[in-house]
Design an enzyme around this catalytic site. Sequence first.
Site, PDB file in Angstrom:
ATOM      1  N   ASP A   1       0.873  -1.182   0.000  1.00 17.13           N
ATOM      2  CA  ASP A   1       0.000   0.000   0.000  1.00 17.13           C
ATOM      3  C   ASP A   1       0.904   1.224   0.000  1.00 17.13           C
ATOM      4  O   ASP A   1       1.676   1.423   0.948  1.00 17.13           O
ATOM      5  CB  ASP A   1      -0.875  -0.046   1.264  1.00 17.13           C
ATOM      6  CG  ASP A   1      -1.890   1.081   1.306  1.00 17.13           C
ATOM      7  OD1 ASP A   1      -1.648   2.140   0.688  1.00 17.13           O
ATOM      8  OD2 ASP A   1      -2.927   0.906   1.980  1.00 17.13           O
ATOM      9  N   VAL A   2       0.818   2.045  -1.036  1.00 15.84           N
ATOM     10  CA  VAL A   2       1.753   3.179  -1.136  1.00 15.84           C
ATOM     11  C   VAL A   2       1.534   4.230  -0.055  1.00 15.84           C
ATOM     12  O   VAL A   2       2.372   5.120   0.115  1.00 15.84           O
ATOM     13  CB  VAL A   2       1.711   3.856  -2.534  1.00 15.84           C
ATOM     14  CG1 VAL A   2       2.150   2.895  -3.625  1.00 15.84           C
ATOM     15  CG2 VAL A   2       0.329   4.466  -2.827  1.00 15.84           C
TER      16      VAL A   2
ATOM     17  N   LYS B   1      -3.052  15.927  -7.993  1.00 13.37           N
ATOM     18  CA  LYS B   1      -2.319  15.735  -9.246  1.00 13.37           C
ATOM     19  C   LYS B   1      -1.449  16.952  -9.579  1.00 13.37           C
ATOM     20  O   LYS B   1      -0.387  16.813 -10.190  1.00 13.37           O
ATOM     21  CB  LYS B   1      -3.297  15.398 -10.382  1.00 13.37           C
ATOM     22  CG  LYS B   1      -3.943  14.026 -10.226  1.00 13.37           C
ATOM     23  CD  LYS B   1      -2.894  12.913 -10.142  1.00 13.37           C
ATOM     24  CE  LYS B   1      -3.451  11.519 -10.211  1.00 13.37           C
ATOM     25  NZ  LYS B   1      -2.431  10.472 -10.146  1.00 13.37           N
TER      26      LYS B   1
ATOM     27  N   TYR C   1      -8.962  15.896  -6.092  1.00 20.12           N
ATOM     28  CA  TYR C   1      -8.195  15.108  -7.079  1.00 20.12           C
ATOM     29  C   TYR C   1      -7.241  16.021  -7.844  1.00 20.12           C
ATOM     30  O   TYR C   1      -6.052  15.710  -7.994  1.00 20.12           O
ATOM     31  CB  TYR C   1      -9.150  14.391  -8.036  1.00 20.12           C
ATOM     32  CG  TYR C   1      -8.441  13.487  -9.037  1.00 20.12           C
ATOM     33  CD1 TYR C   1      -7.704  12.381  -8.616  1.00 20.12           C
ATOM     34  CD2 TYR C   1      -8.515  13.745 -10.411  1.00 20.12           C
ATOM     35  CE1 TYR C   1      -7.055  11.556  -9.537  1.00 20.12           C
ATOM     36  CE2 TYR C   1      -7.874  12.917 -11.333  1.00 20.12           C
ATOM     37  CZ  TYR C   1      -7.147  11.826 -10.889  1.00 20.12           C
ATOM     38  OH  TYR C   1      -6.499  11.011 -11.796  1.00 20.12           O
TER      39      TYR C   1
HETATM   40  P1  NAD Z   1      -6.869   1.825 -12.182  1.00 11.88           P
HETATM   41  O1  NAD Z   1      -7.856   1.986 -11.101  1.00 11.88           O
HETATM   42  O2  NAD Z   1      -7.188   0.905 -13.309  1.00 11.88           O
HETATM   43  O3  NAD Z   1      -5.443   1.398 -11.587  1.00 11.88           O
HETATM   44  C1  NAD Z   1      -4.951   1.935 -10.386  1.00 11.88           C
HETATM   45  C2  NAD Z   1      -4.231   0.846  -9.613  1.00 11.88           C
HETATM   46  O4  NAD Z   1      -3.716   1.431  -8.407  1.00 11.88           O
HETATM   47  C3  NAD Z   1      -5.158  -0.299  -9.199  1.00 11.88           C
HETATM   48  O5  NAD Z   1      -4.588  -1.542  -9.551  1.00 11.88           O
HETATM   49  C4  NAD Z   1      -5.264  -0.141  -7.691  1.00 11.88           C
HETATM   50  O6  NAD Z   1      -5.443  -1.373  -6.995  1.00 11.88           O
HETATM   51  C5  NAD Z   1      -3.930   0.505  -7.356  1.00 11.88           C
HETATM   52  N1  NAD Z   1      -3.951   1.186  -6.064  1.00 11.88           N
HETATM   53  C6  NAD Z   1      -4.935   1.962  -5.550  1.00 11.88           C
HETATM   54  N2  NAD Z   1      -4.615   2.356  -4.316  1.00 11.88           N
HETATM   55  C7  NAD Z   1      -3.391   1.835  -4.036  1.00 11.88           C
HETATM   56  C8  NAD Z   1      -2.534   1.894  -2.921  1.00 11.88           C
HETATM   57  N3  NAD Z   1      -2.890   2.552  -1.814  1.00 11.88           N
HETATM   58  N4  NAD Z   1      -1.340   1.251  -2.980  1.00 11.88           N
HETATM   59  C9  NAD Z   1      -0.990   0.544  -4.087  1.00 11.88           C
HETATM   60  N5  NAD Z   1      -1.777   0.443  -5.179  1.00 11.88           N
HETATM   61  C10 NAD Z   1      -2.967   1.089  -5.154  1.00 11.88           C
HETATM   62  O7  NAD Z   1      -6.615   3.307 -12.732  1.00 11.88           O
HETATM   63  P2  NAD Z   1      -5.681   3.862 -13.917  1.00 11.88           P
HETATM   64  O8  NAD Z   1      -6.575   4.641 -14.808  1.00 11.88           O
HETATM   65  O9  NAD Z   1      -4.828   2.813 -14.469  1.00 11.88           O
HETATM   66  O10 NAD Z   1      -4.835   4.918 -13.086  1.00 11.88           O
HETATM   67  C11 NAD Z   1      -3.435   4.853 -12.937  1.00 11.88           C
HETATM   68  C12 NAD Z   1      -2.932   6.258 -12.658  1.00 11.88           C
HETATM   69  O11 NAD Z   1      -3.226   7.093 -13.782  1.00 11.88           O
HETATM   70  C13 NAD Z   1      -3.573   6.933 -11.453  1.00 11.88           C
HETATM   71  O12 NAD Z   1      -2.605   7.668 -10.733  1.00 11.88           O
HETATM   72  C14 NAD Z   1      -4.583   7.871 -12.079  1.00 11.88           C
HETATM   73  O13 NAD Z   1      -4.882   8.964 -11.259  1.00 11.88           O
HETATM   74  C15 NAD Z   1      -3.829   8.283 -13.333  1.00 11.88           C
HETATM   75  N6  NAD Z   1      -4.677   8.814 -14.408  1.00 11.88           N
HETATM   76  C16 NAD Z   1      -5.620   8.037 -15.006  1.00 11.88           C
HETATM   77  C17 NAD Z   1      -6.418   8.599 -15.991  1.00 11.88           C
HETATM   78  C18 NAD Z   1      -7.510   7.820 -16.673  1.00 11.88           C
HETATM   79  O14 NAD Z   1      -8.335   8.443 -17.329  1.00 11.88           O
HETATM   80  N7  NAD Z   1      -7.559   6.514 -16.570  1.00 11.88           N
HETATM   81  C19 NAD Z   1      -6.243   9.924 -16.385  1.00 11.88           C
HETATM   82  C20 NAD Z   1      -5.269  10.686 -15.753  1.00 11.88           C
HETATM   83  C21 NAD Z   1      -4.483  10.111 -14.771  1.00 11.88           C
END
Ligand code: NAD
Length: 280
Positions: A67-68, A165, A161
Amino acid sequence: MNTDGTHVAGKVIVITGAGGGFGRLVAQMGAKLGARIVAADVNAEGLDETVASITDEGGTAVGVTADVTSKADCDRVAAAAVEQFGSIDVLVNNAGIMPLAFFADHEQAWEAWDRAIDINFKGVVHGIASVYDQMVEQGRGHIINISSIYGNHGVAGSGVYSATKAAVGVLSDALRVESQGKIKVTTVRPTGVPATGLGLTVVNYEATVGITGQNTERFGQKLGDWLGGNLGEGADPDDVRYWTLDPTELAEQIIAVIDTPWGVTISDITVRATGEDYVL
Ligand code: NAD
C-alpha cells in the site's frame, strides 16, 4: 509501439498500481521489451494476474503486495527490487484513485478525499523517498510520476483530485532540479481514458462535468454509444475525430519515455485523443 526498446531491455522497472489499468499495461509492455518488472499493488489478486500474465509469456516479473500510503511498504518494494535484481533503474509512481465529488458532497466524500491525498500525493512522496538513495548510489535512475490533465486546473467537481495531481507535478519539478545529472524525472499527465478501473473510484458521477464543460452533452452521447460497443465516427486513431484513447496508447507513451538514453529526459508529457471533448 513507437519504440524499439533499446533503452528498456534489461532495466529494472518498479511500478506501483500495477495490479490493473495503466500500471499493468506498462508492466506487460516493459517485460515484452526485456525489462525486469517489480509490480506493486494493494490489490493482491490483480497483482498476481499481472505477474502471471508476464511470466506465462516468458517475461521476468515479481509482485509485492504493498500500500503506497505506507512508507514501510514502499521501502519493502524497493528492497525487493534490489534483492531480486540488484538495482532500481525506473520507478513509475502510478497508483492512484479519483474521488471526484463537489464540495457539497463532503459528507460522502471526505474519507475518499483523505485516502486520495494519502495515495496520490503522499504515495508519490513515499515512492521517491524509497528509491532515492539507491538511485544516487547507482549513479543514475528514472522516476516517472503519473499526474493527470486534472492537475492542470481546479474545476467544479475535481478539487481534491486536481490538487493531488497538481502536487505530483510540483514534486516532479523540484526533484528534477535537485537531481540534475543523477536522476531523470518525468511527469505524465494522461488525458481522460475511460477503460481502466479508475472510474469506479468516483464518488459523484455528476462531478465529472468539470472535465467536459461545454461539451458535456456531446461527450455523454458518445460515451453512451461507446458503452453500447459503438465508437461511432471517432473509432479510428488515424481519423482526426478519434475521441477516446485506448489505455494501451497511453501505456505505450510511458514506455517511450523510458526508451530514451540516460542523458536525454522527456520531462513532461500529455497524450490526448485529437477529437476528445475534455476542456482541461
Ligand atoms: P486503475 O484503477 O485501473 O489502476 C490503479 C491501480 O492502483 C489499481 O490496480 C489499484 O489497486 C492501485 N492502487 C490503488 N490504491 C493503491 C494503494 N494505496 N497502494 C498501491 N496500489 C494502489 O486506474 P488507472 O486509470 O490505471 O490509473 C493509474 C494512474 O493514472 C492513477 O494515478 C490515475 O490517477 C492516473 N490517471 C488516469 C487517468 C484515466 O483516465 N484513466 C487519467 C489521468 C491520470
